[in-house]
Scaffold this active site. Structure first.
Site, short mmCIF file in Angstrom:
data_model
loop_
_atom_site.label_atom_id
_atom_site.label_comp_id
_atom_site.label_asym_id
_atom_site.label_seq_id
_atom_site.Cartn_x
_atom_site.Cartn_y
_atom_site.Cartn_z
N GLY A 84 5.33 -8.54 0.17
CA GLY A 84 5.84 -9.73 1.08
C GLY A 84 5.04 -10.77 1.59
CG HIS A 85 1.08 -9.93 3.64
ND1 HIS A 85 -0.34 -10.31 3.76
CD2 HIS A 85 1.06 -8.54 2.88
CE1 HIS A 85 -1.09 -9.14 3.01
NE2 HIS A 85 -0.58 -8.36 2.78
CD GLN A 131 -3.24 -10.97 -4.86
OE1 GLN A 131 -2.96 -12.24 -4.97
NE2 GLN A 131 -3.76 -10.57 -3.62
CB THR A 187 16.15 2.96 10.36
OG1 THR A 187 17.08 4.01 10.80
CG2 THR A 187 17.08 1.46 10.77
CG ASN A 193 -7.75 -7.78 -5.16
OD1 ASN A 193 -7.63 -6.95 -6.19
ND2 ASN A 193 -8.20 -7.69 -4.41
CB THR A 205 -0.89 -0.01 1.20
OG1 THR A 205 -1.92 -1.28 1.33
CG2 THR A 205 -1.78 1.31 1.29
CB CYS A 208 -8.95 -4.10 1.73
SG CYS A 208 -7.19 -4.75 1.64
#
Length: 384
Positions: free
Chosen positions: A201-202, A180, A238, A152, A73, A324
């Protein structure tokens, strides 16, 4: 509820890969800042850069094109909002079925928007893009075109080669939401005409909270979060080395965890099983190229909320659309753009498979859904 839970909602979030968990725990045992020049900092930097290489390899990108972000996002917001500023964009051209994160970022720019419609199969209407490009050229405007590579909700894969052929040679900018598609569809960002691309990543077995924006060198000015020069000056803050290390490990492990042929076979078993149980079922996007292992369907008269409750009680986790938005009352904007009526859309269920999925999982879903249908028919018989 049955004792064994079955997770069939990979499009929402994939289970954590063991390789990603191990990489994250190893990184958490280290101390230091990856921007520091001492030995502790260099150890952190080494993990970060190894992950950058792995993510780049899976996306077909150059390592210097990978900018780590806190999520897909955020990557989308950087591309859309930061890109609109950096390139002096006059108007955005957006697919009707884009993820809510894209629509929200587009709205935040405050710029005029042209929408590309979907056909009945969920494929973008290329003629809408052609018309938007012609109008912009006539008006001397610069466009930012936003396209989702694979949807998605339906898994429909868009004709990216044709879209790149139309946009690539122009002065306009192309952003692709590949969340996706990443790891599921072959990507070659470095050689493509795409200017920016978001990945997550997830969705491939890394923890939530890490994503990346891929950018070509001419997009160096596309920034959203200022800071101390991290990520080649493209994204301040960071870096979360543990999450990034897990992302890199997932990018390495994910492709080999479930070969395309195996996942396709599971998807076919799932789809054939649904049609055997309910011959009147509607498979959304059927007939268009689709992401392997994603079946979004509806059985007329069987409300998705009722079906999901029955499946959940049987220990089977699926969704009614985007994670979502599936908790909201409003029907899917993707199905609406495909011309699907509210009555059918209100029965939509999305079953999405991934690296941990097995034949037993598919069979457990089919068994549980058969019971959902039996109860529905029983109620309908009493009401008759």
């Amino acid at each position: 509820m049955s004792g064994l839970l079955r997770y069939l909602d990979h499009n929402a979030s994939a289970p954590l890969l063991p390789e990603a968990r191990d990489a994250m725990l190893e990184a958490l045992s280290l101390v230091g800042n990856p921007s520091s020049v001492h030995a502790h900092g260099r150890a952190q930097r080494a993990l970060l850069e190894a992950a950058r290489d792995a993510v780049a390899a899976l996306a077909g990108a150059r390592r210097q094109e990978v900018v780590f972000t806190g999520s897909a996002t955020e990557a989308i917001a950087q591309a859309v909002i930061g890109g609109a500023r950096a390139f002096g964009v006059h108007r955005l051209v957006v697919g009707a079925g884009e993820h809510a994160a894209v629509h929200a970022a587009v709205a935040a720019t405050g710029l005029p928007v042209t929408t590309m419609g979907l056909d009945a199969f969920g494929v973008l209407r290329i003629e809408d893009l052609v018309a938007a490009l012609a109008a912009a050229d006539a008006a001397g405007e610069t466009l930012l075109v936003c396209v989702q590579a694979a949807n998605n909700e339906t898994g429909v894969i868009q004709p990216m080669a044709e879209i790149e052929r139309r946009v690539g040679p122009t002065r306009h900018v192309l952003f692709v939401d590949a969340v996706q598609a990443f790891g599921r569809v072959p990507l070659d960002f470095g050689a493509s005409a795409t200017d920016m691309m978001a990945v997550s990543g997830h969705k491939i077995g890394a923890p939530a909270g890490i994503g990346a924006l891929l950018v070509k060198s001419h997009c160096d000015g596309v920034r959203l979060i200022p800071g101390g020069g991290q990520e080649q000056g493209r994204r301040g803050g960071t870096e979360a080395v543990a999450l990034i290390a897990a992302f890199g490990a997932a990018a390495k492990a994910f492709p080999g965890r479930h070969g395309a042929a195996g996942l396709e076979a599971l998807g076919e078993r799932l789809e054939c099983g649904i049609m055997a149980l309910a011959p009147d079922a509607v498979i959304f996007g059927q007939g268009a190229p689709r992401n392997l292992g994603v079946v979004n369907f509806a059985v007329p008269g069987v409300a998705s909320s009722v079906a999901m409750m029955g499946l959940d009680l049987a220990g089977v986790s699926v969704s009614s659309g985007s994670a979502c938005s599936s908790g909201k009352v409003a029907p899917s904007h993707v199905l609406a753009a495909m011309g699907i009526g509210r009555d059918i859309a209100g029965s939509a269920l999305r079953v999405s498979l991934g690296w941990s999925s097995t034949q037993d999982d598919v069979d457990a879903f089919l068994n549980a859904f058969e019971q959902v249908l039996a109860r529905h028919r029983q109620r309908r018989g009493r009401a008759a």
